[in-house]
Design a protein around this motif. Structure first.
Motif, PDB file in Angstrom:
ATOM      1  N   TRP A   1       0.834  -1.210   0.000  1.00  0.00           N
ATOM      2  CA  TRP A   1       0.000   0.000   0.000  1.00  0.00           C
ATOM      3  C   TRP A   1       0.863   1.251   0.000  1.00  0.00           C
ATOM      4  O   TRP A   1       0.718   2.129  -0.854  1.00  0.00           O
ATOM      5  N   HIS A   2       1.792   1.327   0.931  1.00  0.00           N
ATOM      6  CA  HIS A   2       2.606   2.539   1.062  1.00  0.00           C
ATOM      7  C   HIS A   2       3.587   2.696  -0.097  1.00  0.00           C
ATOM      8  O   HIS A   2       3.850   3.822  -0.534  1.00  0.00           O
ATOM      9  N   THR A   3       4.095   1.594  -0.603  1.00  0.00           N
ATOM     10  CA  THR A   3       5.011   1.684  -1.748  1.00  0.00           C
ATOM     11  C   THR A   3       4.296   2.223  -2.980  1.00  0.00           C
ATOM     12  O   THR A   3       4.817   3.103  -3.685  1.00  0.00           O
ATOM     13  N   ALA A   4       3.093   1.736  -3.237  1.00  0.00           N
ATOM     14  CA  ALA A   4       2.338   2.203  -4.400  1.00  0.00           C
ATOM     15  C   ALA A   4       2.005   3.683  -4.281  1.00  0.00           C
ATOM     16  O   ALA A   4       2.113   4.440  -5.260  1.00  0.00           O
ATOM     17  N   LEU A   5       1.590   4.126  -3.099  1.00  0.00           N
ATOM     18  CA  LEU A   5       1.242   5.530  -2.924  1.00  0.00           C
ATOM     19  C   LEU A   5       2.488   6.415  -3.005  1.00  0.00           C
ATOM     20  O   LEU A   5       2.442   7.510  -3.588  1.00  0.00           O
ATOM     21  N   ALA A   6       3.588   5.945  -2.450  1.00  0.00           N
ATOM     22  CA  ALA A   6       4.835   6.719  -2.537  1.00  0.00           C
ATOM     23  C   ALA A   6       5.279   6.857  -3.990  1.00  0.00           C
ATOM     24  O   ALA A   6       5.747   7.923  -4.409  1.00  0.00           O
ATOM     25  N   ASP A   7       5.142   5.800  -4.757  1.00  0.00           N
ATOM     26  CA  ASP A   7       5.506   5.851  -6.176  1.00  0.00           C
ATOM     27  C   ASP A   7       4.674   6.876  -6.930  1.00  0.00           C
ATOM     28  O   ASP A   7       5.138   7.469  -7.911  1.00  0.00           O
ATOM     29  N   ALA A   8       3.436   7.094  -6.455  1.00  0.00           N
ATOM     30  CA  ALA A   8       2.544   8.061  -7.096  1.00  0.00           C
ATOM     31  C   ALA A   8       2.671   9.454  -6.501  1.00  0.00           C
ATOM     32  O   ALA A   8       1.983  10.392  -6.937  1.00  0.00           O
ATOM     33  N   GLY A   9       3.534   9.603  -5.496  1.00  0.00           N
ATOM     34  CA  GLY A   9       3.715  10.907  -4.876  1.00  0.00           C
ATOM     35  C   GLY A   9       2.575  11.310  -3.974  1.00  0.00           C
ATOM     36  O   GLY A   9       2.366  12.503  -3.719  1.00  0.00           O
ATOM     37  N   VAL A  10       1.844  10.331  -3.429  1.00  0.00           N
ATOM     38  CA  VAL A  10       0.694  10.606  -2.557  1.00  0.00           C
ATOM     39  C   VAL A  10       1.036  10.158  -1.141  1.00  0.00           C
ATOM     40  O   VAL A  10       1.499   9.030  -0.925  1.00  0.00           O
ATOM     41  N   ALA A  11       0.794  11.034  -0.177  1.00  0.00           N
ATOM     42  CA  ALA A  11       1.026  10.708   1.233  1.00  0.00           C
ATOM     43  C   ALA A  11      -0.308  10.369   1.882  1.00  0.00           C
ATOM     44  O   ALA A  11      -1.166  11.253   2.036  1.00  0.00           O
ATOM     45  N   PRO A  12      -0.535   9.116   2.282  1.00  0.00           N
ATOM     46  CA  PRO A  12      -1.808   8.752   2.906  1.00  0.00           C
ATOM     47  C   PRO A  12      -1.839   9.163   4.367  1.00  0.00           C
ATOM     48  O   PRO A  12      -0.830   9.589   4.934  1.00  0.00           O
ATOM     49  N   ARG A  13      -2.979   9.020   4.978  1.00  0.00           N
ATOM     50  CA  ARG A  13      -3.070   9.202   6.419  1.00  0.00           C
ATOM     51  C   ARG A  13      -2.359   8.049   7.135  1.00  0.00           C
ATOM     52  O   ARG A  13      -2.094   6.998   6.542  1.00  0.00           O
ATOM     53  N   GLU A  14      -2.088   8.266   8.410  1.00  0.00           N
ATOM     54  CA  GLU A  14      -1.461   7.214   9.204  1.00  0.00           C
ATOM     55  C   GLU A  14      -2.392   5.999   9.282  1.00  0.00           C
ATOM     56  O   GLU A  14      -3.610   6.136   9.441  1.00  0.00           O
ATOM     57  N   ASP A  15      -1.815   4.811   9.166  1.00  0.00           N
ATOM     58  CA  ASP A  15      -2.607   3.583   9.222  1.00  0.00           C
ATOM     59  C   ASP A  15      -3.334   3.457  10.551  1.00  0.00           C
ATOM     60  O   ASP A  15      -2.816   3.844  11.610  1.00  0.00           O
ATOM     61  N   LEU A  16      -4.529   2.886  10.499  1.00  0.00           N
ATOM     62  CA  LEU A  16      -5.263   2.468  11.690  1.00  0.00           C
ATOM     63  C   LEU A  16      -5.086   0.960  11.813  1.00  0.00           C
ATOM     64  O   LEU A  16      -5.355   0.229  10.865  1.00  0.00           O
ATOM     65  N   VAL A  17      -4.622   0.492  12.962  1.00  0.00           N
ATOM     66  CA  VAL A  17      -4.283  -0.925  13.112  1.00  0.00           C
ATOM     67  C   VAL A  17      -5.497  -1.716  13.568  1.00  0.00           C
ATOM     68  O   VAL A  17      -6.056  -1.471  14.644  1.00  0.00           O
TER      69      VAL A  17
END
Length: 338
Positions: free
Chosen positions: A209-225
């Protein structure tokens, strides 16, 4: 001496022999199979322990050498979650279809004595090989106890450091598919409700999830566990109500079900106000409200592939690590943000 049950109510096994002789399982196995690599003094010590305990190999264990028992072992965690439970069922069906009988052992926690007992039981039953379904590190440790005695294949997103053959659905690729689907719809305010941090699948989905968003230049919200449950999904869905993202990636379909309920009770429309995507394509997810967009992992194909790989290892071949591709199943719980 006679091989009567010990104080724990079971007959002496290789674990007991190894402990008394002060050697490893592997050394006991080598002595029993008359390997020339064992030092004479060590061999004598093991044979003395065997005599003292009255340990006797079940005759079916000889089938392990000829590999004609027609029996396979499966080690599972005992989890009722859809992934491990579905994998166990798929493996049993694939084995039965191929003419094998399956014996199952449950190893819920990292208990070395239990792992040794499982290894003993499988060897004494003459299993030709063992599949270890390892969602967590504790269960993965069983593979090490077994690998010295029988061919082993691990079904897990785990990346073992010692070359144990593994097979799984590509969890990272699945999470990447989820991220790329939401990005393609135009979402940039996204959050993941993850699985428990000690599960290999959950960690791989977080990474994808985080790798794909980083590749797109998008910073998601902090994960909820989360913890894979709909109850935890509901609680975390409610925690988002005061500050809604435009899209939620729930790390499995049951979590998504809880999120959907939290939103429905609060009058939040899916997908008009928030898109929700899950993972697994759990039976019934097409009948969630709304029908759930999700990532499908084909557990039947995984079971068949795992059986084929184990048979290859039993025959003396090498099963390279393999990751089966997941697939996006697009339904009506995701749409472009308003």
């Amino acid at each position: 001496m006679s091989s009567e049950p010990n104080g724990n109510g079971r007959r002496p096994g290789m674990t007991d022999v190894a402990r008394l002789a002060g050697v490893s399982h592997q050394t006991v196995s080598r002595v029993l199979n008359d390997h020339a690599s064992v030092r004479p003094a060590t061999r004598e010590r093991v044979l003395a322990a065997i005599e003292e305990l009255g340990y006797r190999r079940n005759m079916s264990a000889r089938a392990l050498v000829t590999r004609r028992s027609g029996m396979l072992g499966i080690v599972a965690s005992g989890s009722s979650r859809s992934g491990p439970a579905g994998t166990l069922g798929a493996l049993e069906q694939a084995a039965r279809a191929a003419g094998y009988f399956v014996t199952v052992a449950i190893a819920p926690e990292p208990e070395p004595d239990l792992h040794g007992e499982i290894a003993d039981a499988f060897v004494e039953q003459g299993v030709e090989g063992v599949v270890v379904i390892a969602p967590t590190p504790g269960v993965a440790e069983v593979a090490h106890a077994l690998s010295a005695q029988v061919p082993v294949l691990v079904v897990s997103a785990w990346d073992p450091p010692d070359g144990v053959p593994t097979i799984s659905v590509d969890q990272r690729a699945g999470a990447r598919l989820a991220a790329e689907h939401l990005l393609a719809l135009g979402h940039t305010d996204l959050v993941q409700v993850s699985g428990p941090t000690d599960w290999f699948d959950a960690a791989a989905r977080v990474d994808g999830w985080h790798t794909a968003l980083a590749d797109a230049g998008v910073a998601p919200r902090e994960d909820l566990v989360g913890d894979w449950s709909s109850e935890r999904g509901y609680a975390l869905g409610r925690s988002l109500l005061d500050n809604l993202p435009t899209a939620v990636f729930a790390a499995n379909d049951l979590t998504a079900l809880g999120v959907l309920r939290a939103f429905a009770e609060a009058g939040v429309r899916v997908p008009e106000d928030v898109s929700v995507i899950g993972f697994d394509d759990l039976e019934g997810s097409a009948n969630f409200y709304p029908p759930l967009t999700t990532i499908k992992q084909d557990l039947r194909a995984l079971g068949a592939a795992a059986l084929g790989a184990l048979v290859e290892v039993i025959a003396g071949g090498t099963a390279l690590p393999r990751r089966l591709p997941p697939a996006l199943v697009e339904r009506s719980s995701t749409a472009a943000p308003r």
